[in-house]
Design a protein around this motif. Structure first.
Motif, PDB file in Angstrom:
ATOM      1  N   ALA A 134      26.644  54.583  53.414  1.00  0.00           N
ATOM      2  CA  ALA A 134      25.773  54.783  54.571  1.00  0.00           C
ATOM      3  C   ALA A 134      24.366  54.247  54.308  1.00  0.00           C
ATOM      4  N   GLU A 135      23.951  54.209  53.050  1.00  0.00           N
ATOM      5  CA  GLU A 135      22.629  53.737  52.675  1.00  0.00           C
ATOM      6  C   GLU A 135      22.651  52.265  52.284  1.00  0.00           C
ATOM      7  N   GLY A 136      23.602  51.875  51.404  1.00  0.00           N
ATOM      8  CA  GLY A 136      23.739  50.480  50.995  1.00  0.00           C
ATOM      9  C   GLY A 136      22.609  49.997  50.103  1.00  0.00           C
ATOM     10  N   GLY A 137      22.512  48.682  49.978  1.00  0.00           N
ATOM     11  CA  GLY A 137      21.431  48.066  49.215  1.00  0.00           C
ATOM     12  C   GLY A 137      21.809  47.686  47.796  1.00  0.00           C
ATOM     13  N   MET A 138      20.949  46.899  47.159  1.00  0.00           N
ATOM     14  CA  MET A 138      21.182  46.424  45.798  1.00  0.00           C
ATOM     15  C   MET A 138      21.165  47.580  44.805  1.00  0.00           C
ATOM     16  N   THR A 257      25.940  45.312  42.711  1.00  0.00           N
ATOM     17  CA  THR A 257      26.586  45.360  44.023  1.00  0.00           C
ATOM     18  C   THR A 257      25.562  45.505  45.134  1.00  0.00           C
ATOM     19  N   HIS A 258      26.029  45.298  46.356  1.00  0.00           N
ATOM     20  CA  HIS A 258      25.196  45.284  47.552  1.00  0.00           C
ATOM     21  C   HIS A 258      26.166  45.440  48.722  1.00  0.00           C
ATOM     22  N   PHE A 268      31.357  49.113  58.658  1.00  0.00           N
ATOM     23  CA  PHE A 268      32.253  47.968  58.544  1.00  0.00           C
ATOM     24  C   PHE A 268      31.727  46.897  57.584  1.00  0.00           C
ATOM     25  N   ARG A 269      30.552  47.122  57.029  1.00  0.00           N
ATOM     26  CA  ARG A 269      30.003  46.145  56.090  1.00  0.00           C
ATOM     27  C   ARG A 269      30.759  46.213  54.769  1.00  0.00           C
TER      28      ARG A 269
END
Length: 467
Positions: A134-138, A257-258, A268-269
């Motif tokens: 839900a947050e994501g990012g590097m 990861t990202h 869906f990302r």
């Protein structure tokens, strides 16, 4: 007549209010599912840090429970197969756990619709969520965070989450660097992680001035979505940002990861497994959806939008680095284009095994690769890629399901990555869901409905390890 007019006015007023309410609902819904990230933060930064730090243990526990449910995470290095730098062995064996009561052979004998109906698709074959989807990012492995802090004093620690996969499933660190222009030199990194602190010392006299300037830009920190100076970053202290080589360390990968920047909404990302830059000179499709047709396009897009989750509005806020196409982008691309695959002493000039150097298992694996297993349809010699996109349609085997914030549904077309030097860059597949080469063989045995024997699977693993 007057009462009739009044009733009509009330009816029109009621219709207007319904339209207004519906419009407000639509706009409210768009605000929730918008393609854009919020520009103005509604919460003080200190409160954000405190809230996300408090949530971090639960976030990481949930992700680690998922990994342990899916995989055997034990450290079992192969006895004789080392990565090309010679400092780390690859992990051996299938690590994806089977559904209870079935074997790999039994699963491979079933039709896709039967596996789907019985809910027998192995959990490790589903798309892998980001540590906090839900947050994501590097997110960077701790060993890379420590090295960059040691060399540069730049801190890539996130206050809200940690990297999830164990170190033994990641590439060796630091990985060697091989150049197409100077194959006689072997590993030109001298066993070091190349950064802004040492790139000149290591490469002056080996690269021309354009390539040297391109490398400087590849190891220069620039603002990025999670690492910058704004109040919506995910590093506790304001920082200069990240470098291209923070993920593609030494032109390979450290497993960082990202999430891909070009899919919405968030669930869906795809999680992104950082691909190696080795051999980009033979590739012609770049970016997570392969919409970019040259490494120059990719380099420019990364700085302008991919660093900021594909959102140029946020990029402007955080300090986007606009590269000059005619010089800087070209210089960066020229260096990337001379990053070579590692030596493969068992291969001949056509990219096939030399029978005088290969063992019987590797030779059987090669025959399978170009025959029964049909691997070469997408991965032809000598670089073992066709430079195209293919849709594996893995969704034939399972119903869409939400997994830790990731909607596991159709992946769509994915790029054929080169298999030259493949043993150096675990984990595998575009989102890193396959931890070992043995896992990839089991996955494709089912996807392609090949019905390989146990010995054939091992022969294929041995062949790929020789590439």
């Amino acid at each position: 007549m007057k009462s009739t007019r009044i009733r009509k006015r009330w009816m029109l007023s009621g219709v207007f209010l319904l339209i207004l309410a519906a419009t407000c609902w639509v706009y409210a819904d768009q605000a929730v599912t918008s393609s854009y990230s919020p520009v103005v933060m509604k919460e003080p930064f200190a409160d954000t840090v405190a809230r996300m730090k408090a949530a971090k243990p639960e976030v990481m526990q949930r992700q680690m429970e998922l990994l342990n449910e899916r995989y055997d995470l034990a450290d079992r290095p192969a006895k004789e197969v080392m990565m090309s730098g010679g400092r780390k062995a690859i992990q051996e064996g299938v690590r994806v756990k089977l559904p209870q009561g079935v074997t790999w052979d039994q699963l491979a004998a079933m039709r896709p619709d039967e596996i789907k109906e019985k809910n027998l698709w192995p959990k490790g074959f589903y798309p892998l969520p980001h540590p906090n989807h839900a947050e994501g990012g590097m997110v960077f492995p701790q060993f890379h965070i420590d090295e960059i802090k040691k060399q540069e004093g730049r801190d890539l620690t996130r206050f809200d989450l940690d990297f999830d996969l164990p170190d033994h499933f990641l590439p060796e660190f630091p990985p060697p660097i091989y150049l197409t222009t100077r194959p006689d030199l072997g590993d030109v990194s001298r066993g070091q992680v190349v950064t802004i602190m040492n790139y000149f010392e290591l490469f002056n006299g080996i690269l021309n001035p354009k390539q040297l300037e391109g490398l400087r830009l590849l190891v220069t920190p620039f603002p990025q979505q999670q690492f910058n100076q704004t109040d919506d970053r995910r590093s506790e202290l304001a920082g200069r940002g990240v470098t291209c080589f923070d993920c593609h360390v030494n032109g390979l990968s450290n497993g960082a990861t990202h999430l891909v920047g070009d899919i919405r909404p968030q669930e869906f990302r795809h999680r992104l497994d950082t691909p190696p830059l080795r051999g980009v000179n033979v590739q012609r499709l770049f970016g997570s959806q392969r919409a970019l047709k040259s490494v120059e396009d990719f380099t420019e897009f990364e700085q302008r939008a991919a660093y900021f989750d594909g959102d140029p509005v946020i990029a402007t806020k955080k300090g986007v680095n606009i590269l000059e196409r005619g010089s800087q982008v070209h210089f960066m691309a020229e260096f990337q284009n001379i990053l070579d695959f590692p030596p493969a002493p068992k291969l001949n000039i056509y990219g096939k095994l030399d029978p005088a150097k290969a063992n019987e298992s590797e030779l059987r694996g090669q025959e399978l690769f170009f025959g029964k297993a049909q691997c070469a349809v997408c991965h032809p010699a000598p670089y073992y890629t066709d430079g195209m996109m293919h849709n594996l349609k893995a969704e034939r085997f399972y119903q869409p399901v939400m997994i830790n914030g990731r909607m596991a549904s159709a992946d769509g077309p994915i790029k054929t990555f080169p298999l030259r030097g493949i043993k150096d860059s675990p984990p595998y597949l575009h989102d890193g869901r396959l931890l070992t080469l043995a896992d990839t063989v089991e996955f494709f045995n089912m996807i392609q409905e090949l019905k390989l024997t146990g010995q054939e699977k091992q022969d294929l693993v041995n062949f790929m390890a020789a590439l």
